[in-house]
Design a protein around this motif. Structure first.
Motif, PDB file in Angstrom:
ATOM      1  N   VAL A  48       0.808  -1.159  -0.107  1.00 36.06           N
ATOM      2  CA  VAL A  48      -0.029  -0.089  -0.043  1.00 36.06           C
ATOM      3  C   VAL A  48       0.739   1.316   0.024  1.00 36.06           C
ATOM      4  O   VAL A  48       1.391   1.774   1.101  1.00 36.06           O
ATOM      5  CB  VAL A  48      -0.949   0.020   1.197  1.00 36.06           C
ATOM      6  CG1 VAL A  48      -1.632   1.213   1.246  1.00 36.06           C
ATOM      7  CG2 VAL A  48      -1.858  -1.252   1.273  1.00 36.06           C
ATOM      8  N   GLY A  50       1.366   5.188   0.081  1.00 39.44           N
ATOM      9  CA  GLY A  50       0.788   6.059   0.468  1.00 39.44           C
ATOM     10  C   GLY A  50       0.092   5.651   1.829  1.00 39.44           C
ATOM     11  O   GLY A  50      -1.109   6.283   2.356  1.00 39.44           O
ATOM     12  N   ALA A  51       0.240   4.566   2.600  1.00 35.46           N
ATOM     13  CA  ALA A  51      -0.280   4.150   3.773  1.00 35.46           C
ATOM     14  C   ALA A  51      -0.107   5.163   4.872  1.00 35.46           C
ATOM     15  O   ALA A  51       0.787   5.815   4.938  1.00 35.46           O
ATOM     16  CB  ALA A  51       0.294   2.864   4.161  1.00 35.46           C
ATOM     17  N   SER A  52      -1.308   5.290   5.555  1.00 35.96           N
ATOM     18  CA  SER A  52      -0.983   6.493   6.698  1.00 35.96           C
ATOM     19  C   SER A  52      -1.372   5.856   7.900  1.00 35.96           C
ATOM     20  O   SER A  52      -2.061   5.064   8.076  1.00 35.96           O
ATOM     21  CB  SER A  52      -2.214   7.525   6.142  1.00 35.96           C
ATOM     22  OG  SER A  52      -2.253   8.505   7.354  1.00 35.96           O
ATOM     23  N   LYS A  57      -7.561   8.819   7.135  1.00 42.14           N
ATOM     24  CA  LYS A  57      -6.896   8.904   5.699  1.00 42.14           C
ATOM     25  C   LYS A  57      -7.300   7.692   5.089  1.00 42.14           C
ATOM     26  O   LYS A  57      -7.276   6.797   5.746  1.00 42.14           O
ATOM     27  CB  LYS A  57      -5.582   9.313   5.782  1.00 42.14           C
ATOM     28  CG  LYS A  57      -5.118  10.431   6.587  1.00 42.14           C
ATOM     29  CD  LYS A  57      -5.318  11.708   5.653  1.00 42.14           C
ATOM     30  CE  LYS A  57      -4.770  12.883   6.075  1.00 42.14           C
ATOM     31  NZ  LYS A  57      -3.424  13.003   6.277  1.00 42.14           N
ATOM     32  N   GLY A  59      -5.435   6.330   2.850  1.00 37.95           N
ATOM     33  CA  GLY A  59      -4.337   5.345   2.806  1.00 37.95           C
ATOM     34  C   GLY A  59      -4.245   4.254   4.021  1.00 37.95           C
ATOM     35  O   GLY A  59      -3.851   3.063   3.944  1.00 37.95           O
ATOM     36  N   ASN A  60      -4.939   4.669   5.238  1.00 40.54           N
ATOM     37  CA  ASN A  60      -4.904   3.808   6.406  1.00 40.54           C
ATOM     38  C   ASN A  60      -6.155   2.891   6.082  1.00 40.54           C
ATOM     39  O   ASN A  60      -6.213   1.711   6.348  1.00 40.54           O
ATOM     40  CB  ASN A  60      -5.210   4.605   7.626  1.00 40.54           C
ATOM     41  CG  ASN A  60      -5.315   3.960   8.867  1.00 40.54           C
ATOM     42  OD1 ASN A  60      -6.613   3.366   9.056  1.00 40.54           O
ATOM     43  ND2 ASN A  60      -4.405   3.890   9.825  1.00 40.54           N
ATOM     44  N   SER A  77       5.752   3.527   3.001  1.00 42.82           N
ATOM     45  CA  SER A  77       5.766   4.959   3.802  1.00 42.82           C
ATOM     46  C   SER A  77       7.118   5.664   3.983  1.00 42.82           C
ATOM     47  O   SER A  77       8.198   4.793   4.685  1.00 42.82           O
ATOM     48  CB  SER A  77       4.713   4.892   5.074  1.00 42.82           C
ATOM     49  OG  SER A  77       4.936   6.493   5.516  1.00 42.82           O
ATOM     50  N   ILE A 107      -1.995   5.043  -3.313  1.00 40.53           N
ATOM     51  CA  ILE A 107      -3.020   6.283  -2.904  1.00 40.53           C
ATOM     52  C   ILE A 107      -1.970   7.368  -2.340  1.00 40.53           C
ATOM     53  O   ILE A 107      -1.606   7.911  -1.556  1.00 40.53           O
ATOM     54  CB  ILE A 107      -3.490   5.724  -1.250  1.00 40.53           C
ATOM     55  CG1 ILE A 107      -4.178   4.429  -1.479  1.00 40.53           C
ATOM     56  CG2 ILE A 107      -4.759   6.724  -0.878  1.00 40.53           C
ATOM     57  CD1 ILE A 107      -3.412   3.370  -0.716  1.00 40.53           C
ATOM     58  N   THR A 108      -1.721   8.109  -3.520  1.00 38.82           N
ATOM     59  CA  THR A 108      -0.756   9.118  -3.618  1.00 38.82           C
ATOM     60  C   THR A 108      -1.113  10.246  -4.530  1.00 38.82           C
ATOM     61  O   THR A 108      -1.897   9.809  -5.397  1.00 38.82           O
ATOM     62  CB  THR A 108       0.664   8.983  -4.008  1.00 38.82           C
ATOM     63  OG1 THR A 108       0.684   8.077  -5.398  1.00 38.82           O
ATOM     64  CG2 THR A 108       1.324   8.010  -2.974  1.00 38.82           C
ATOM     65  N   SER A 134      -5.450   9.220  -7.459  1.00 35.39           N
ATOM     66  CA  SER A 134      -4.181   8.892  -7.489  1.00 35.39           C
ATOM     67  C   SER A 134      -3.670   9.192  -9.007  1.00 35.39           C
ATOM     68  O   SER A 134      -2.534   9.152  -9.233  1.00 35.39           O
ATOM     69  CB  SER A 134      -3.736   7.590  -6.938  1.00 35.39           C
ATOM     70  OG  SER A 134      -4.302   6.603  -7.777  1.00 35.39           O
TER      71      SER A 134
END
Length: 418
Positions: A48, A50-52, A57, A59-60, A77, A107-108, A134
């Motif tokens: 993933v 852009g994971a947050s 978010k 990305g999470n 990340s 996811i960016t 994205s």
């Protein structure tokens, strides 16, 4: 609301006509649903980008979506080291040589996505899903130039699999890192302690600082720990010793201390009262094989392999053969030590080196399930059981084995909770 994975997967075969899925390869004429199915069949799981760490978010949410469906996920990340209990990698290149076998959710922002496409092309990744927001026309044009097959401009993973925003993995009670981030650890509310070798760039080499860290962590395990998971990042479980630690200039005494330290780490995995589970996702070679074999249980991905390579390189794997010999018959130890050939996960399971072989994409969720199963058992009985188990195994004859085990049975029956 409970997620029904079977129902979610079944929906994938019916939603394809609503997706705008693009593949610029001329021969690619698969249906949209087929493309989604192909993506979700990624052998190694999902990265993933852009994971947050922030729950609100997107990305999470994508990361947790994979997790709640029991799918292996790796957060990518540059700013975080751990998200939702999963160690992060800073780049797709850190996934290792088999990065091409991952499905990559992106996811960016489009500008970042555009830069990412060249890396994806270099790594030969063919399962790419641009999540909403994205992509841009410039991104799609560049993807066409690179001949990348991708899914874009349609419903996201959350819609396809189904997502419960209230779901969360077990929360950390304590966590930390050592050896400049090459070792990470986490104790969660289920009393499962996860120890991660997190240096895929060095193939998770067991350098002196890493061995020092492992010894310290294993010696000072929190008393509330009920089970320990030993895992690693990247495509290699561990490549064994760092040969720099055996440079001639360091001297024989330093070499001796390093070997002694490695032996102590491996012995600790058996000596600590908590059950230990090695989660082997790739190649475990030399001292890396030794480390896995020192755990009470070994779970391996179908892509894993085990090797004692010393004889092929003008040496011999003397100390790794000790741990291996605790798990398999002498004839297999001799074969692996003399021939230095890789042993597949399938054969390792047949010969007793591995307890279970699991599809790579489900490896970590299955390891987690077994860890939680052990953690839910009476810790007194499990820990006493481990102690007596190894005591009786070490005895030379049947009579002495029973002599070691009988007092423990009497003790157990005398315990009111039994």
């Amino acid at each position: 609301k409970r997620i029904d994975r079977r129902r979610a997967m079944k929906r994938l075969h019916h939603l394809g006509r609503h997706l705008d899925i693009s593949s610029v390869r001329p021969q690619a004429t698969a249906s949209a649903a087929g493309k989604v199915g192909h993506f979700l069949a990624a052998p190694n799981g999902f990265a993933v980008v852009g994971a947050s760490a922030e729950r609100q978010k997107f990305g999470n949410k994508v990361l947790r979506c994979y997790m709640q469906h029991g799918l292996s996920a790796v957060p990518v990340s540059v700013s975080q080291k751990v998200i939702e209990g999963l160690p992060c990698v800073s780049s797709l290149k850190d996934l290792g040589r088999d990065a091409c076998d991952y499905g990559v959710s992106v996811i960016t922002p489009p500008k970042v996505t555009l830069q990412l496409l060249d890396v994806i092309s270099e790594l030969k990744i063919q399962r790419l899903w641009l999540q909403p927001g994205s992509e841009s026309q410039e991104v799609l044009q560049r993807a066409a130039e690179l001949e990348l097959g991708l899914i874009h401009s349609g419903p996201c993973v959350l819609v396809e699999l189904g997502f419960n925003p209230q779901w969360s993995p077990p929360q950390a009670v304590a966590e930390g890192e050592a050896a400049e981030g090459r070792v990470q650890w986490r104790l969660d509310e289920q009393q499962v302690f996860t120890l991660t070798l997190s240096s895929p760039k060095t193939r998770n080499a067991l350098s002196r600082p890493v061995l020092d860290a492992l010894q310290q962590i294993l010696s000072d395990l929190p008393r509330t720990t009920r089970v320990l998971l030993l895992q690693s990042q990247g495509s290699v479980f561990s490549s064994g010793h760092d040969f720099g630690d055996f440079d001639e200039a360091l001297g024989t005494e330093t070499h001796r201390r390093t070997l002694k330290l490695c032996s102590q780490v491996n012995m600790l995995l058996q000596q600590i009262p908590q059950p230990t589970i090695a989660v082997v996702q790739g190649l475990a070679t030399a001292a890396g094989c030794q480390l896995a074999c020192s755990c009470d249980l070994v779970l391996a991905a179908d892509s894993a392999a085990f090797q004692l390579p010393g004889a092929a390189n003008g040496g011999f794997c003397h100390t790794p053969a000790v741990s291996l010999g605790m798990r398999v018959p002498p004839n297999l130890v001799a074969e692996m030590a003399f021939l230095a050939e890789k042993v597949s996960a399938e054969r390792a399971e047949r010969t007793g080196l591995v307890n279970r072989v699991i599809p790579r994409v489900k490896l970590y969720s299955e390891a987690r399930r077994l860890a939680e199963k052990l953690a839910s058992a009476d810790p007194v009985q499990i820990q006493r059981g481990k102690e007596v188990l190894y005591q009786q195994i070490s005895k030379p004859n049947l009579a002495e084995k029973y002599q070691a085990a009988e007092p423990a049975m009497l003790e157990m029956f005398a315990t009111p909770a039994s």
